[in-house]
Design a protein around this motif. Sequence first.
Motif, PDB file in Angstrom:
ATOM      1  N   ILE A  15       0.982  -1.189  -0.069  1.00  0.00           N
ATOM      2  CA  ILE A  15      -0.024   0.043  -0.106  1.00  0.00           C
ATOM      3  C   ILE A  15       0.817   1.143  -0.017  1.00  0.00           C
ATOM      4  CG2 ILE A  15      -1.734   1.322   1.440  1.00  0.00           C
ATOM      5  CD1 ILE A  15      -2.734  -1.296  -0.111  1.00  0.00           C
ATOM      6  N   ALA A  16       1.845   1.215   0.584  1.00  0.00           N
ATOM      7  CA  ALA A  16       2.677   2.286   0.853  1.00  0.00           C
ATOM      8  C   ALA A  16       3.685   2.593  -0.580  1.00  0.00           C
ATOM      9  CB  ALA A  16       3.974   2.073   1.991  1.00  0.00           C
ATOM     10  N   ARG A  17       3.956   1.393  -1.014  1.00  0.00           N
ATOM     11  CA  ARG A  17       4.645   1.513  -2.453  1.00  0.00           C
ATOM     12  C   ARG A  17       3.674   2.139  -3.537  1.00  0.00           C
ATOM     13  NH1 ARG A  17       8.441   0.510   0.224  1.00  0.00           N
ATOM     14  NH2 ARG A  17       9.838  -1.244  -0.015  1.00  0.00           N
ATOM     15  N   LEU A  18       2.327   1.933  -3.525  1.00  0.00           N
ATOM     16  CA  LEU A  18       1.316   2.329  -4.488  1.00  0.00           C
ATOM     17  C   LEU A  18       1.046   3.670  -4.169  1.00  0.00           C
ATOM     18  CD1 LEU A  18      -1.311  -0.435  -4.252  1.00  0.00           C
ATOM     19  CD2 LEU A  18       0.441  -0.389  -6.238  1.00  0.00           C
ATOM     20  N   GLU A  19       1.139   4.278  -2.990  1.00  0.00           N
ATOM     21  CA  GLU A  19       1.062   5.635  -2.650  1.00  0.00           C
ATOM     22  C   GLU A  19       2.134   6.368  -2.964  1.00  0.00           C
ATOM     23  OE1 GLU A  19      -0.018   5.638   1.335  1.00  0.00           O
ATOM     24  OE2 GLU A  19      -2.228   4.775   0.641  1.00  0.00           O
ATOM     25  N   ASP A  20       3.324   5.969  -3.311  1.00  0.00           N
ATOM     26  CA  ASP A  20       4.631   6.729  -3.468  1.00  0.00           C
ATOM     27  C   ASP A  20       4.764   7.191  -4.720  1.00  0.00           C
ATOM     28  OD1 ASP A  20       7.518   7.252  -3.814  1.00  0.00           O
ATOM     29  OD2 ASP A  20       8.251   5.679  -2.552  1.00  0.00           O
ATOM     30  N   SER A  21       4.810   8.554  -5.177  1.00  0.00           N
ATOM     31  CA  SER A  21       4.802   9.210  -6.497  1.00  0.00           C
ATOM     32  C   SER A  21       5.988   8.942  -7.264  1.00  0.00           C
ATOM     33  CB  SER A  21       4.714  10.835  -5.876  1.00  0.00           C
ATOM     34  OG  SER A  21       6.113  10.938  -5.502  1.00  0.00           O
ATOM     35  N   ARG A  22       7.008   8.147  -6.764  1.00  0.00           N
ATOM     36  CA  ARG A  22       8.190   8.005  -7.628  1.00  0.00           C
ATOM     37  C   ARG A  22       8.023   6.779  -8.530  1.00  0.00           C
ATOM     38  NH1 ARG A  22      12.383   5.618  -3.709  1.00  0.00           N
ATOM     39  NH2 ARG A  22      10.553   4.860  -2.764  1.00  0.00           N
ATOM     40  N   PHE A  23       6.879   5.956  -8.226  1.00  0.00           N
ATOM     41  CA  PHE A  23       6.683   4.789  -9.001  1.00  0.00           C
ATOM     42  C   PHE A  23       5.463   4.795  -9.908  1.00  0.00           C
ATOM     43  CE2 PHE A  23       8.393   3.035  -4.967  1.00  0.00           C
ATOM     44  CZ  PHE A  23       9.599   2.500  -5.467  1.00  0.00           C
ATOM     45  N   ALA A  24       5.221   4.300 -11.202  1.00  0.00           N
ATOM     46  CA  ALA A  24       4.204   4.454 -11.701  1.00  0.00           C
ATOM     47  C   ALA A  24       3.923   2.884 -12.082  1.00  0.00           C
ATOM     48  CB  ALA A  24       4.663   5.225 -13.221  1.00  0.00           C
TER      49      ALA A  24
END
Length: 268
Positions: free
Chosen positions: A120-129
């Motif tokens: 969930i934290a990864r999905l909210e991280d703006s670095r990732f698409a």
Amino acid sequence: MSDIRDDADTATCTDVQLSGDGFSGDSAWERDPATGRPRPPRRPFKARGSFVERCEGCRLPVLNCLCPYRVAAQSQSRFWLLTHPLEHNKPTNTGRLIGDILESTEVFTWYRTAPDATLIARLEDSRFAPFIIFPDDQPDYAERVVNIDAVGEAACTGRIPVFIILDGTWRQARRMFRKSPYLDHLPVLPLHSDRLTRYHLRKPASASHLCTAEVAAELLRQSGDTHAAATLDDYFDAFNDSYAASRKHHRLESPTLAMCRLLEQRSK
């Protein structure tokens, strides 16, 4: 999607804990991850291959260990595997091959009622698409479907493209897609390919159904990471041939062509 087929080579369920690397204890089976309540005891499941002596590094039978052929590669894209709990136990699972080649790969266990907090934290991280890899065969999410060009466009904006693969049987993957509301906002990237599976270890419903590692290699190839794609393809072939030989209690006498290419990379 994962290997998209069921498999008989499943380890004893009561002897394993589902963690990032898939094996370590049995507490994950004892309690529900969402409520913490005790689960009813499971009857031990002794499957074909559960007593084979395996390498602790590659999990293949020691007769044909894969470790000498492991090679690290780099790619502009990353992989996040959302893995069904039962898939962790299958020694024929090919998802772990992706992490052997691409160290940035992350594995998350899927539970319907308890999404992984790190994911969930990864999905909210703006670095990732992130893109979820799934067929475009249903109309209710047609507006979310993108093509492979979207991966390059995301990279051009400075974001890291991420392929999310649902690692389980086809039925499990369908359920994971439908029962994971935290994935509902993600663009859906279907994999269109003329390649046929080379996987010997599970029986496919169709030759066009690629296993997890083959899907990853094709995604890398189509998105421009051709060296990483070729390396993963060779590593998959080495795994495929090694495991198939081990099932017949046969030791490979000499490296295959794919193995030779991997050994050449290791020597550089």
